[in-house]
Write an enzyme that holds these catalytic residues in place. Structure first.
Site, PDB file in Angstrom:
ATOM      1  N   THR A 196      11.978  -6.713  -0.707  1.00 55.02           N
ATOM      2  CA  THR A 196      10.729  -6.662  -1.466  1.00 55.02           C
ATOM      3  C   THR A 196      11.009  -6.413  -2.944  1.00 55.02           C
ATOM      4  O   THR A 196      10.526  -7.132  -3.814  1.00 55.02           O
ATOM      5  CB  THR A 196       9.820  -5.529  -0.926  1.00 55.02           C
ATOM      6  OG1 THR A 196       9.756  -5.616   0.496  1.00 55.02           O
ATOM      7  CG2 THR A 196       8.439  -5.607  -1.513  1.00 55.02           C
ATOM      8  N   LYS A 230       0.810  -1.201   0.000  1.00 53.94           N
ATOM      9  CA  LYS A 230       0.000   0.000   0.000  1.00 53.94           C
ATOM     10  C   LYS A 230       0.853   1.265   0.000  1.00 53.94           C
ATOM     11  O   LYS A 230       0.378   2.345  -0.304  1.00 53.94           O
ATOM     12  CB  LYS A 230      -0.878   0.042   1.268  1.00 53.94           C
ATOM     13  CG  LYS A 230      -1.813  -1.095   1.441  1.00 53.94           C
ATOM     14  CD  LYS A 230      -2.531  -0.938   2.834  1.00 53.94           C
ATOM     15  CE  LYS A 230      -3.247  -2.206   3.207  1.00 53.94           C
ATOM     16  NZ  LYS A 230      -3.775  -2.117   4.602  1.00 53.94           N
ATOM     17  N   ASP A 280      14.206  -0.256   1.916  1.00 57.48           N
ATOM     18  CA  ASP A 280      14.790  -0.461   3.245  1.00 57.48           C
ATOM     19  C   ASP A 280      15.849  -1.564   3.115  1.00 57.48           C
ATOM     20  O   ASP A 280      16.997  -1.278   2.769  1.00 57.48           O
ATOM     21  CB  ASP A 280      13.650  -0.816   4.214  1.00 57.48           C
ATOM     22  CG  ASP A 280      14.057  -0.746   5.676  1.00 57.48           C
ATOM     23  OD1 ASP A 280      15.246  -0.909   5.960  1.00 57.48           O
ATOM     24  OD2 ASP A 280      13.188  -0.532   6.526  1.00 57.48           O
TER      25      ASP A 280
END
Ligand code: PRP
Length: 182
Positions: free
Chosen positions: A115, A51, A111
């Site tokens: 992902t 999101k 980060d």
């Protein structure tokens, strides 16, 4: 603006505002210009990673002055805490055909890079014409990221950031600025 007086914060103290609404708006516009200049031809599909990217993506695409389409990916790597759990789950895959298109993967923050690495592997296997990353923030601690971030908003401090799409336990995504939590 005084963040302690901000009713959006649930009474939670923020350490500092890292990027103001105005600074973000200016940088997003510059990114839009960079992206517009980078894609002179072909079909461009902007893929927002949900999101976290929803506000950045919606501002960014309005600053890209060429034809494009928008779709989304949903992955999740964090639980309710402030540390990455290490798991990346794909919950939604774009419906749109990727083959032969310029794909621009839009992320709010890099980060650990876990992902993005996972998603880039997956997207590359679908034979796009090109595949690039646009991230608003990059902590530059991404030891696991095997792909460069072609378009980058800001070099971010290694603090837990919320606002402008970034959350803590699903709160604070709607802050118009980006702040560091205590
Ligand atoms: C957060 C953030 C990035 C990712 C970055 O997403 O929005 O997508 O983690 O972390 P990494 O570089 O260590 O992989 P999250 O999984 O919290 O989901 P969200 O976008 O729904 O907030």
């Amino acid at each position: 603006m005084s963040t302690t007086a901000d009713p959006r914060l649930l009474g939670r103290a923020v350490r500092r505002v890292v990027y103001t609404k105005e600074a973000i708006a200016q940088r997003v516009q510059e990114l839009g210009d960079e992206i517009t200049a980078a894609y002179s031809d072909g079909e461009l599909l902007v893929l927002g990673l949900l999101k976290g990217s929803f506000i950045f993506l919606s501002d960014l695409v309005r600053d890209i002055r060429r034809p494009l389409q928008v779709d989304f990916l949903v992955a999740s790597s964090y639980g309710d805490g402030t540390e990455s759990s290490g798991n990346v789950r794909l919950l939604y895959d774009p419906e749109t055909e990727l083959e032969g298109k310029h794909i621009l993967l839009v992320e709010d923050i890099v980060d650990t890079g876990r992902t993005l690495s996972r998603l880039m592997d997956l997207l590359r296997a679908r034979n796009p014409r090109s595949l690039e990353i646009c991230a608003l923030l990059h902590k530059h601690i991404a030891t696991e990221l095997r792909y460069p971030t072609r378009f980058l908003g800001f070099d971010a401090p290694n603090e837990f950031l919320v606002g402008y799409g970034l959350d803590h336990a699903e709160n604070f995504r709607h802050l118009p600025y980006i702040a560091s939590l205590q």
